[in-house]
Design a protein around this motif. Structure first.
Motif, short mmCIF file in Angstrom:
data_model
loop_
_atom_site.label_atom_id
_atom_site.label_comp_id
_atom_site.label_asym_id
_atom_site.label_seq_id
_atom_site.Cartn_x
_atom_site.Cartn_y
_atom_site.Cartn_z
N VAL A 60 -3.05 3.72 5.97
CA VAL A 60 -1.59 3.60 5.97
C VAL A 60 -1.23 2.19 5.51
O VAL A 60 -1.56 1.22 6.18
N VAL A 61 -0.56 2.09 4.38
CA VAL A 61 -0.21 0.80 3.80
C VAL A 61 1.30 0.61 3.90
O VAL A 61 2.07 1.45 3.44
N PHE A 62 1.71 -0.49 4.51
CA PHE A 62 3.13 -0.79 4.67
C PHE A 62 3.65 -1.57 3.46
O PHE A 62 2.98 -2.46 2.95
N GLY A 63 4.85 -1.23 3.03
CA GLY A 63 5.57 -2.04 2.05
C GLY A 63 6.37 -3.10 2.79
O GLY A 63 6.17 -3.34 3.98
#
Lengths: 114, 109
Positions: B97-100
């Motif tokens: 899960v990659v956050f912006g």
């Protein structure tokens, strides 16, 4: 109980000293994550465990270590803290490998390196 | 790299409905859309998820365009407690899960 617990909540460390942060969850989740959050920046994924398999991000590969002695616990270890490690460290967990976008986060461990 | 684009900030008054948009032009058929929010000194909190059309829960509504390239998180009747950074995330079952950078919502009385 859907909580993820982190200890300590606040940690003060000297440059060059080791730091160990602990995370626990009782939801029997397969995957546990560590993120680094600095002010005005997005949380940055450092590494995650799926079961006993550790996956570390390429740009943090040598800076952080982790262990997961059992399903419930996961640690984040910094061997020699530098000033740039000052940040909030967030632990999260999720169930399985499918639909893993739903993460449960702890309240974070705020690390200050002096 | 984050797969989403959001406005950096928004402002609203208490009682207003707020719509936060998120662009994910390269979303894959295997990917779902998730929204989180983070208030200061706490970890992100899951709000809602969806794949297509419209999803609603007790906290928010999520509208997803027919081509799935745009989603909008709708918060009815915002209060001061809704002031937070709102993150839109797209991910599949890859356990990553990659956050912006998110959208910072300011709420005024």
């Amino acid at each position: 109980d859907t909580t993820v617990k982190q200890n300590p909540r606040y940690k003060l460390a000297r440059v060059g000293k080791p730091v160990n942060l602990i995370c626990s969850q009782t939801m029997n989740h397969d995957t546990m994550y560590w993120y680094q959050k600095k002010p005005n920046q997005a949380p940055k994924l450092l590494l995650f465990y799926y079961d006993k398999i550790l996956n570390r991000e390429a740009d943090t590969f040598e800076k952080f270590q982790s262990s997961r002695p059992n399903n419930s616990f996961c640690s984040l270890y910094i061997g020699s803290a530098g000033l740039e490690y000052s940040a909030m460290y967030l632990c999260a967990s999720s169930r399985g490998t499918a639909n893993t976008g739903q993460l449960y986060f702890g309240e974070g461990s705020k690390l200050t390196v002096l | 790299l984050a797969k989403t684009t959001q406005p950096p900030s928004m402002e609203a008054y208490e009682g207003q409905e707020v719509n936060v948009s998120c662009s994910h032009t390269n979303i894959a058929t295997s990917e779902y859309i998730y929204w989180y929010r983070q208030v200061p000194h706490q970890g992100p909190q899951f709000i809602i998820q969806g794949y297509k059309d419209y999803v609603v829960n007790e906290v928010a509504s999520l509208f997803i365009s027919a081509d799935r390239k745009l989603s909008t998180l709708s918060l009815p009747w915002v209060s001061l407690r809704d002031a937070a950074v709102y993150y839109c995330i797209v991910t599949s079952n890859t356990d990553k899960v990659v956050f912006g950078t998110g959208t910072r919502l300011q709420v005024s009385p």
